[in-house]
Design a protein around this motif. Sequence first.
Motif, short mmCIF file in Angstrom:
data_model
loop_
_atom_site.label_atom_id
_atom_site.label_comp_id
_atom_site.label_asym_id
_atom_site.label_seq_id
_atom_site.Cartn_x
_atom_site.Cartn_y
_atom_site.Cartn_z
N ASP A 1 0.90 -1.35 -0.07
CA ASP A 1 0.10 0.24 0.19
C ASP A 1 0.84 1.24 0.02
OD1 ASP A 1 0.23 1.12 3.22
OD2 ASP A 1 0.23 -1.22 2.99
N GLY A 2 0.19 2.33 -0.32
CA GLY A 2 0.90 3.56 -0.73
C GLY A 2 1.74 4.04 0.62
N GLU A 3 0.92 3.97 1.85
CA GLU A 3 1.53 4.28 3.26
C GLU A 3 2.75 3.48 3.59
OE1 GLU A 3 1.53 6.96 6.44
OE2 GLU A 3 0.13 6.71 4.85
N THR A 4 2.51 2.40 3.36
CA THR A 4 4.04 1.40 3.48
C THR A 4 5.19 1.84 2.70
OG1 THR A 4 2.54 -0.33 4.29
CG2 THR A 4 5.04 -0.90 3.78
N GLN A 5 4.77 2.11 1.36
CA GLN A 5 5.89 2.68 0.43
C GLN A 5 6.47 3.97 0.81
OE1 GLN A 5 5.25 2.40 -3.80
NE2 GLN A 5 3.40 1.12 -3.52
N LYS A 6 5.70 4.65 1.40
CA LYS A 6 5.95 6.02 1.96
C LYS A 6 6.86 5.85 3.10
CE LYS A 6 4.20 10.78 3.32
NZ LYS A 6 3.05 11.55 3.78
N MET A 7 6.52 5.12 3.92
CA MET A 7 7.52 4.97 5.05
C MET A 7 8.80 4.45 4.84
SD MET A 7 8.55 2.03 7.24
CE MET A 7 7.74 0.59 7.03
N LEU A 8 8.79 3.50 3.78
CA LEU A 8 10.20 2.67 3.30
C LEU A 8 11.09 4.00 2.52
CD1 LEU A 8 9.13 -0.62 1.88
CD2 LEU A 8 10.00 -0.37 4.09
N ILE B 1 11.14 -1.12 11.64
CA ILE B 1 10.63 -1.29 10.29
C ILE B 1 9.12 -2.38 10.55
CG2 ILE B 1 10.43 -2.59 8.05
CD1 ILE B 1 13.39 -1.55 8.00
N TYR B 2 9.42 -3.26 11.45
CA TYR B 2 8.20 -4.04 11.89
C TYR B 2 7.17 -3.28 12.61
CZ TYR B 2 5.83 -8.07 14.01
OH TYR B 2 4.91 -9.10 14.37
N GLU B 3 7.64 -2.46 13.70
CA GLU B 3 6.50 -1.82 14.23
C GLU B 3 5.64 -0.96 13.43
OE1 GLU B 3 8.89 0.21 17.07
OE2 GLU B 3 9.33 -1.40 18.40
N LYS B 4 6.33 -0.42 12.21
CA LYS B 4 5.57 0.50 11.19
C LYS B 4 4.61 -0.11 10.21
CE LYS B 4 8.75 4.29 12.23
NZ LYS B 4 9.61 5.48 11.63
N LEU B 5 4.90 -1.43 10.09
CA LEU B 5 4.00 -2.12 9.25
C LEU B 5 2.66 -2.53 9.46
CD1 LEU B 5 6.73 -5.06 8.06
CD2 LEU B 5 6.12 -2.99 6.73
N PRO B 6 1.88 -2.44 8.41
CA PRO B 6 0.48 -2.84 8.74
C PRO B 6 0.30 -4.08 9.40
CG PRO B 6 0.86 -2.81 6.38
CD PRO B 6 1.97 -2.19 7.03
N ARG B 7 -0.93 -4.49 9.94
CA ARG B 7 -1.23 -5.71 10.49
C ARG B 7 -1.11 -6.91 9.60
NH1 ARG B 7 -6.26 -4.69 14.83
NH2 ARG B 7 -4.94 -2.88 15.94
N ASN B 8 -1.17 -6.80 8.35
CA ASN B 8 -1.17 -7.96 7.46
C ASN B 8 0.42 -8.18 7.06
OD1 ASN B 8 -1.19 -5.47 5.87
ND2 ASN B 8 -1.73 -6.88 3.92
#
Length: 315
Positions: A82-89, A241-248
């Motif tokens: 998803d876009g939010e995870t891409q932005k985080m990375l 990184i793990y803490e900022k990932l979505p639950r899935n």
Amino acid sequence: MNFEYFIARRIAIKSERTFSKLIVRIAIAGVMLSLAVMILSIAIIKGFKTEIQDKVRGYLGDVQITRYDLNNSFEHSPFVLDGETQKMLKNNSDIEYYYPFATKPGILSANNEIEGINFKGIDKNYKWDYIKQHIISGTIIDFSDSTAAMQELLISNYTAKRLKLKTGDDFIMYFVQNQLRPRKFKIVGIYDIGVEDIDKGFVLGNLNIIKRLNNWEANEIGGIEIKIKDFNRLKPIADNIYEKLPRNLRSYSIEENFPNIFTWLGLLDVNTKVLLILMLIVGVINMVTALLIMILEKTNMIGMLKSFGPATGVL
């Protein structure tokens, strides 16, 4: 002039040839040799450890992100980044780069030989810098030609020798599903990483092949591989990184994916400490032995100097 330095120099250098003088020189040589062995041993062990780490990191990244499920096979379940995870990375200053991947087990068949392997699918975003350093024949996959890239494959020198293959050869690979799915590939390059678990376990190909075989959507992937800037901070970065990932989604560090390799590398640090302790003991024994011999041989001189009034600590 310093009194202690004057006496010590007279005894060690300018005195007549005595047995203690020879022992002092032997002790000095022994300490120098111990230091040289310690420095050389540490350099070799640290260099070897760093080389193995770089080999594993260069091929498999530092952190892998996959879908959170009960699937423990080599073939990861698909997900959409998803876009939010891409932005985080992208905004994470500890991450050097990342790219999508997927894996699928298969069987190589060539020259009446077969070999079980994991097909690692990558796309045009893959960083080839490390692989280029270890290619011994051929070149990398050309993703600019999407049609040709679907048939191009890189294999390890280990696999090439096992199957008697060389650059430019064609062969059939059967992908493991409910029904074996054969695909024809052409070898465009042969690499030699130098780590057996990697060389005999993987081949590199086009990610779109796995998408097509598994009927995935165009934006679905099997995982994300991440290369970080400072490997010494792997654990805190991986945890962040793990803490900022979505639950899935979930993430693994390279140390968690390959515990055998990194546990073995950790044992090298124990060997280094043991070696340092042994060399330190040898050096201390050499120095103590030399001092005792000098004291015993110079008993008369010590008594005479003591009668002149210097403190015991000075002598």
